[in-house]
Scaffold this active site. Structure first.
Site, PDB file in Angstrom:
ATOM      1  N   ASP A 109       6.144 -16.472   1.735  1.00 35.85           N
ATOM      2  CA  ASP A 109       6.034 -15.061   1.422  1.00 35.85           C
ATOM      3  C   ASP A 109       4.963 -14.481   2.347  1.00 35.85           C
ATOM      4  O   ASP A 109       3.790 -14.853   2.244  1.00 35.85           O
ATOM      5  CB  ASP A 109       5.623 -14.910  -0.051  1.00 35.85           C
ATOM      6  N   ARG A 163     -11.079  -6.150  -3.527  1.00 32.40           N
ATOM      7  CA  ARG A 163     -10.520  -6.390  -2.194  1.00 32.40           C
ATOM      8  C   ARG A 163     -10.868  -5.207  -1.297  1.00 32.40           C
ATOM      9  O   ARG A 163     -10.675  -4.061  -1.674  1.00 32.40           O
ATOM     10  CB  ARG A 163      -8.991  -6.516  -2.262  1.00 32.40           C
ATOM     11  N   PHE A 222       1.527 -14.187  -6.287  1.00 27.10           N
ATOM     12  CA  PHE A 222       1.833 -12.899  -6.897  1.00 27.10           C
ATOM     13  C   PHE A 222       2.878 -13.113  -7.995  1.00 27.10           C
ATOM     14  O   PHE A 222       3.850 -13.838  -7.787  1.00 27.10           O
ATOM     15  CB  PHE A 222       2.391 -12.031  -5.775  1.00 27.10           C
ATOM     16  N   TYR A 264       5.443  -2.228   3.183  1.00 28.71           N
ATOM     17  CA  TYR A 264       4.589  -1.067   2.868  1.00 28.71           C
ATOM     18  C   TYR A 264       3.114  -1.410   2.883  1.00 28.71           C
ATOM     19  O   TYR A 264       2.283  -0.540   2.672  1.00 28.71           O
ATOM     20  CB  TYR A 264       4.980  -0.467   1.501  1.00 28.71           C
ATOM     21  N   LYS A 265       2.772  -2.673   3.125  1.00 31.02           N
ATOM     22  CA  LYS A 265       1.351  -3.054   3.173  1.00 31.02           C
ATOM     23  C   LYS A 265       0.867  -2.906   4.623  1.00 31.02           C
ATOM     24  O   LYS A 265       0.764  -1.804   5.103  1.00 31.02           O
ATOM     25  CB  LYS A 265       1.179  -4.462   2.598  1.00 31.02           C
TER      26      LYS A 265
END
Ligand SMILES: *Cc1c(COP(=O)(O)O)cnc(C)c1O
Length: 423
Positions: free
Chosen positions: A208, A383, A127, A233-234
């Protein structure tokens, strides 16, 4: 492959986690498959936010030490609640900062260039935020980021090979930072082997976990990982901008953090207001300032659900959902040029399916118009994340039916093949 809707119903009936769906607010007439970007709100998280504002209302300044969840200890207590998800000891985890600021903190703490050992090893598929952070840390130390950040290449543009990563662990590497699960292809890296190989060469290694926490079990303590960080938050469903987390292996306790602040302090000493820091003797030392309590609160509700459901059960259902989705793509969508680009082996597959198609951007727009929320990743990836706590096998079946109709009727051609602002 049984492609009947009835079969999806049967799978839903056998699902031991099915009750958790009722705990979440699922948008009306929508199949939400984007929980790996922003998890849904649960009633328990909502209640926890409410309880936090009530404690402010009722206790004012005394809320730091009074009430059901005294604010002064909340970051550490939430860390302890998070620990089972990553196989860590309670004191090795703290809820603080954002994923990116935590990476800054951990790099400032674990990157110690000496002699010819000055480089940081990362990968080309991570990312962007992680790469920006690592480059700026190199710059702060006076190094040229372009020459000092080594990024492992991918052979197929989607996956990394363990042996390529190990080969890049050379004598000039001072720190390794890699994802636990790649955000695009969903590949799970072999964190155990990579940690073992890094340590054989005397290199500290951190991961990560943004895309793996809450979806894939970890054994960070057992694997002897030095540090890790993640957002919440995922898959953890704590809401937009919720407070993130970090893990530091207990063998590194007792050091001063690279970026210090008064919340790095030992709790007993903090209010002595001395100008010499006495760091906390646990992962709490890697905090900086006052915790963002209103954005940490939802974790109190959502982590309880993870404890009740059990991460092993979540993983098992998640693998079943993604397998079912891949099987349906292969039988129902073969003729339309879709390619499954995530690892198909269960142990290497994260919580989402990644399919490629030349018209991916506009297929995503057509899916949204028909009530399915996927997410698009440049240049040609879709995704789809069926989340164990709130998605059903029927959601997956229905998604494939809608996608097949979009392809049959070429409905995607009504849209431009470009991404929106947030995709
Ligand atoms: C989502 C994500 C981030 C986001 O970082 P924030 O600081 O929360 O904005 C960072 N790294 C990875 C791999 C991610 O998936």
């Amino acid at each position: 492959m049984n492609t009947d809707r009835k079969y999806a119903d049967e799978l839903d009936q056998q699902d031991k986690l099915s009750d958790f769906r009722n705990e979440f607010y699922t948008p009306d007439n929508t199949i939400y498959l984007d929980g790996n970007s922003l998890g849904l709100l649960s009633k328990r998280a909502e209640q926890a936010i409410h309880d936090m504002t009530e404690s402010w209302k009722q206790f004012a300044i005394n809320g730091w030490t009074e009430g059901d969840h005294p604010w002064y200890y909340l970051s550490e207590n939430l860390g302890a609640l998070t620990a089972p998800l990553i196989g860590a000891k309670p004191e090795e985890v703290v809820v603080t900062g954002s994923a990116t600021t935590n990476l800054h903190q951990l790099t400032a703490s674990f990157y110690n260039p000496v002699g010819s050992r000055t480089k940081i090893l990362a990968d080309t598929l991570n990312f962007p935020s992680d790469i920006y952070a690592l480059k700026s840390q190199l710059k702060l130390q006076g190094y040229d980021p372009d020459g000092h950040l080594i990024q492992i290449k991918s052979k197929d543009g989607n996956m990394l090979e363990t042996q390529d990563i190990v080969k890049a662990m050379t004598d000039d590497v001072a720190l390794i930072v890699l994802p636990g699960v790649l955000y695009r292809s969903g590949q799970v890296l072999d964190m155990k082997t990579l940690t073992h190989e890094a340590h054989k060469r005397g290199i500290p290694i951190g991961f990560d976990l943004c895309h793996s926490i809450g979806s894939v079990p970890h054994k960070l303590s057992e694997w002897d990982v030095d540090f890790a960080f993640w957002c919440t938050y995922k898959h953890l469903n704590a809401g937009p901008g919720s407070v993130a987390g970090l893990y530091v292996n207990q063998q590194h306790f007792g050091h001063k953090p690279g970026l210090a602040g008064w919340f790095s302090s030992s709790k007993e000493k903090q209010f002595d207001m001395e100008h010499t820091l006495t760091p906390a003797h646990d992962a709490g030392a890697y905090q900086i300032g006052t915790p963002h309590l209103l954005s940490a609160a939802p974790l109190l509700g959502s982590l309880k659900m993870f404890r009740e459901a059990g991460i092993e059960n979540i993983r098992q259902k998640s693998l079943q959902l993604t397998q079912y989705l891949m099987d349906l793509v292969e039988t129902e969508l073969l003729e339309y040029d879709f390619k499954i680009a995530n690892p198909t082996t269960a142990s290497e597959r994260g919580g989402h399916v990644y399919i490629e198609h030349p018209d991916a951007a506009r297929i995503c727009k057509a899916l949204k118009a028909d009530g399915v929320i996927p997410d698009f990743r440049k240049p040609n990836g879709i995704r789809l994340a069926p989340v164990a706590l709130y998605n059903t096998f029927t959601d997956v079946w229905e998604t494939i039916r809608i996608l097949k109709t979009i392809m049959d009727e070429e409905r995607f051609k009504h849209y431009e093949n470009e991404r929106g602002i947030i995709a």
